[in-house]
Write an enzyme that holds these catalytic residues in place. Sequence first.
Site, PDB file in Angstrom:
ATOM      1  N   THR B 157       0.870  -1.187   0.000  1.00  0.00           N
ATOM      2  CA  THR B 157       0.000   0.000   0.000  1.00  0.00           C
ATOM      3  C   THR B 157       0.906   1.235   0.000  1.00  0.00           C
ATOM      4  O   THR B 157       1.225   1.755  -1.051  1.00  0.00           O
ATOM      5  CB  THR B 157      -0.967   0.000   1.203  1.00  0.00           C
ATOM      6  OG1 THR B 157      -0.235  -0.184   2.398  1.00  0.00           O
ATOM      7  CG2 THR B 157      -2.023  -1.071   1.058  1.00  0.00           C
ATOM      8  N   LYS B 183       4.391  -6.760   3.991  1.00  0.00           N
ATOM      9  CA  LYS B 183       4.103  -5.368   3.640  1.00  0.00           C
ATOM     10  C   LYS B 183       3.831  -4.578   4.929  1.00  0.00           C
ATOM     11  O   LYS B 183       3.441  -5.131   5.947  1.00  0.00           O
ATOM     12  CB  LYS B 183       2.921  -5.245   2.683  1.00  0.00           C
ATOM     13  CG  LYS B 183       1.632  -5.724   3.209  1.00  0.00           C
ATOM     14  CD  LYS B 183       0.532  -4.742   3.534  1.00  0.00           C
ATOM     15  CE  LYS B 183       0.816  -3.305   3.363  1.00  0.00           C
ATOM     16  NZ  LYS B 183      -0.271  -2.508   4.033  1.00  0.00           N
ATOM     17  N   THR B 194      -2.300  -1.913   8.305  1.00  0.00           N
ATOM     18  CA  THR B 194      -1.826  -3.260   8.152  1.00  0.00           C
ATOM     19  C   THR B 194      -0.377  -3.565   7.894  1.00  0.00           C
ATOM     20  O   THR B 194       0.238  -3.091   6.966  1.00  0.00           O
ATOM     21  CB  THR B 194      -2.551  -3.984   7.008  1.00  0.00           C
ATOM     22  OG1 THR B 194      -3.909  -3.824   7.212  1.00  0.00           O
ATOM     23  CG2 THR B 194      -2.213  -5.436   7.009  1.00  0.00           C
ATOM     24  N   GLU B 280       7.373   5.242   7.682  1.00  0.00           N
ATOM     25  CA  GLU B 280       6.938   6.547   7.183  1.00  0.00           C
ATOM     26  C   GLU B 280       7.844   7.680   7.597  1.00  0.00           C
ATOM     27  O   GLU B 280       8.012   7.953   8.780  1.00  0.00           O
ATOM     28  CB  GLU B 280       5.578   6.839   7.765  1.00  0.00           C
ATOM     29  CG  GLU B 280       4.544   5.984   7.168  1.00  0.00           C
ATOM     30  CD  GLU B 280       3.234   6.673   7.268  1.00  0.00           C
ATOM     31  OE1 GLU B 280       2.954   7.218   8.334  1.00  0.00           O
ATOM     32  OE2 GLU B 280       2.519   6.686   6.261  1.00  0.00           O
ATOM     33  N   ASN B 404       1.474  12.062   7.138  1.00  0.00           N
ATOM     34  CA  ASN B 404       0.250  11.742   7.866  1.00  0.00           C
ATOM     35  C   ASN B 404      -0.730  12.893   7.963  1.00  0.00           C
ATOM     36  O   ASN B 404      -1.877  12.704   8.326  1.00  0.00           O
ATOM     37  CB  ASN B 404       0.597  11.220   9.263  1.00  0.00           C
ATOM     38  CG  ASN B 404       1.122   9.807   9.181  1.00  0.00           C
ATOM     39  OD1 ASN B 404       0.391   8.897   8.817  1.00  0.00           O
ATOM     40  ND2 ASN B 404       2.400   9.638   9.462  1.00  0.00           N
TER      41      ASN B 404
END
Lengths: 409, 409
Positions: B157, B183, B194, B280, B404
């Site tokens: 994703t 992932k 996830t 991230e 975010n």
Amino acid sequence: MTVNLKAPLKKNIINVPGFRFFTFGARIKLKNIKNDIVIVELGKKSKTAAVFTKNKFCAAPVLLAKDNLKSNDPRLFIINSGNANAGTGQKGIEDAKKINIELGRYFSLDPNLILPFSTGVILQNLPVERIKDSFKSNLTKIKYGSNWIDAAKSIMTTDTVPKAVSKKFNLGKYEITCTGIAKGSGMIHPNMATMLGFIFLDAKISKTLLKDLVRYVADRSFNLISVDGDTSTNDSFVISTSNDADNPVITKKDKMYIKLRHNVLEIAKDLAEKIVRDGEGATKFVEIEVKNAKNLSESKIIGKAIANSPLVKTAFFASDPNLGRILSAIGNAQLTDLDVSDIDLYLNNNIVVKNGMLSKRYSEKKAIEAMKSKEFKLSVDLKRGKEVATILTTDLSYEYVKINAEYRT
Amino acid sequence: MTVNLKAPLKKNIINVPGFRFFTFGARIKLKNIKNDIVIVELGKKSKTAAVFTKNKFCAAPVLLAKDNLKSNDPRLFIINSGNANAGTGQKGIEDAKKINIELGRYFSLDPNLILPFSTGVILQNLPVERIKDSFKSNLTKIKYGSNWIDAAKSIMTTDTVPKAVSKKFNLGKYEITCTGIAKGSGMIHPNMATMLGFIFLDAKISKTLLKDLVRYVADRSFNLISVDGDTSTNDSFVISTSNDADNPVITKKDKMYIKLRHNVLEIAKDLAEKIVRDGEGATKFVEIEVKNAKNLSESKIIGKAIANSPLVKTAFFASDPNLGRILSAIGNAQLTDLDVSDIDLYLNNNIVVKNGMLSKRYSEKKAIEAMKSKEFKLSVDLKRGKEVATILTTDLSYEYVKINAEYRT
């Protein structure tokens, strides 16, 4: 960066009979020229109760203050900003004791009757000699402060606004005066620590009930705020009463006690809210209400799980109604037997999630609109009990990262 | 933004006897044209064990997969990216079942032998009709995939790099093949969820031990990483063995089992590390080792308390050796009877804190130098036992807030 927060007006902050303070500079941080020491004198009838940080790495002054509180009621507080005297081991405790002994000499007071409070840099020793020198210059002829806002200013570290609140109220026909000061804006600025809160009042109350009061009030005010989820090494909240008011001594949890508690709680909540509004890099002030919980504990756990999630906080910053993150944060709180298909969410009283799913009445446009405001309210309905808690928090902004990352660079 | 992470080379990823996969696009997110469905066929002798998210808000596919795993071993996995089928209530479960029934028709298979896995947007219903349509176009004549990297790509994703690891090793004279894909890059991108991990191997092993294996390995790999402290609604980790290797069935915790476990753990740790390196907005990769703990649990608690503190993470970002924040995070972990005056801290094996105080050997210049590197290690020595755990984490950067916060703005 504050969210709808201004400094208190002098006329609104009142002196409480039985307490005096004075403040001066000891250049605890060498570069600082501001007043960084506050000394509070407590009348002979005064009683004090306090709660302290649960951080295992608690600072030397916290250990000493806890110890001294066990025996007699204190007659003096010394509060310094600029150095937390935390992570300083046995030497830190000895340093704090030295200051108490020196201070005791000037006031002809048993050092054990003095409570120390420190806030500032961690892992550095207290500059004992500079503090002693400042006593020489300032304690032979004391200039008492006239307004507690000056005391509030002296205990500031990264706060951008001094925090003080006053209130007069009646217990029956007797007037009670109550003034509180506090400092803190998260456990925040590099190596800085501490939330400090002090409430002074004059109501006559037994020591047992005063202890009950401080715990009750802390749990419903300072323990319901979160800027970054960190409890500092020095957090302290103190209530002292001079016992100078005319009311008959409160010794039971009667109507008079409930009314006193209500009023003191109002002061504490106000101070706690000011800390959040002055939170580091805060651009939003968010109330997170968790209602219809089985007990207070679970409503707090869920409220803090939401308030401390970086994903939720960045979404607040972006005015992004990211409901999935909020639900996920609730799910992460790991409450036993929580049925997520019961959960409703409200944004400013508009339903957005119904029974764990997007509400049919949800409008993303309206939700974004609501979150664009500097202040909004999020309500979680657990539908499994009657308890409610409201956590006050902020968003997580670029400014937060900047403040916390760019100190040394 | 990844920290020293590259896509795997095709030649390094090997097929495991007894497993086949194929992948195609169902436009689960309408805009997407990439492959977003992977179907894995498991041989008739295969056995599967799995662990799932502890988030109470767990997704429909997680509920269904858990349920289906209770009875017979599955013969098919269907994994989709783009939609998490989470926060979708009873309809979500019915949707997942519909997909299983439809898929079962093509394979003449009991739908209960199919395990569904989903990752992607929360609070949106699965596009059942589009998925069914994609079956029509792709399941009448199956084109099997030749390299598992393609499967890894299809389940991505917000990942920026596909994650796959392979290994061959011997159990006695028998060669075992093992390939894993995963992932995740935090529970991250707005509404995205996830971590998914799958390890396929061919070793013969009893179901009881396979269950033991998946828990043991998860606890020491995927459960030791943290990007932002959030556990998603869909996290799943699965180990399947085709039982196609020639080794005698492992039924006891003997040497052979220990060796197998060691090798599978290596694969899982490697995949978990890749997730962190793809975290991230990550600019740093940090290992937090907590050693000489009484038990594994307390070393994890302390490691995660450090890894999840926004104050610590912003200091990592700034290459700021802010030891006070680290000590405070340890103190906040609220371990019973933790004596902070025992604690030592090391930065890349150089002592920085000794017995809870700044070490005499501490050099701020050297500490900053160490933290300026893209990767460094922090060790906490609790000096009260023999257990050790290492948490892998990232810093908290402007980029994290940006990723975010700026999704919708």
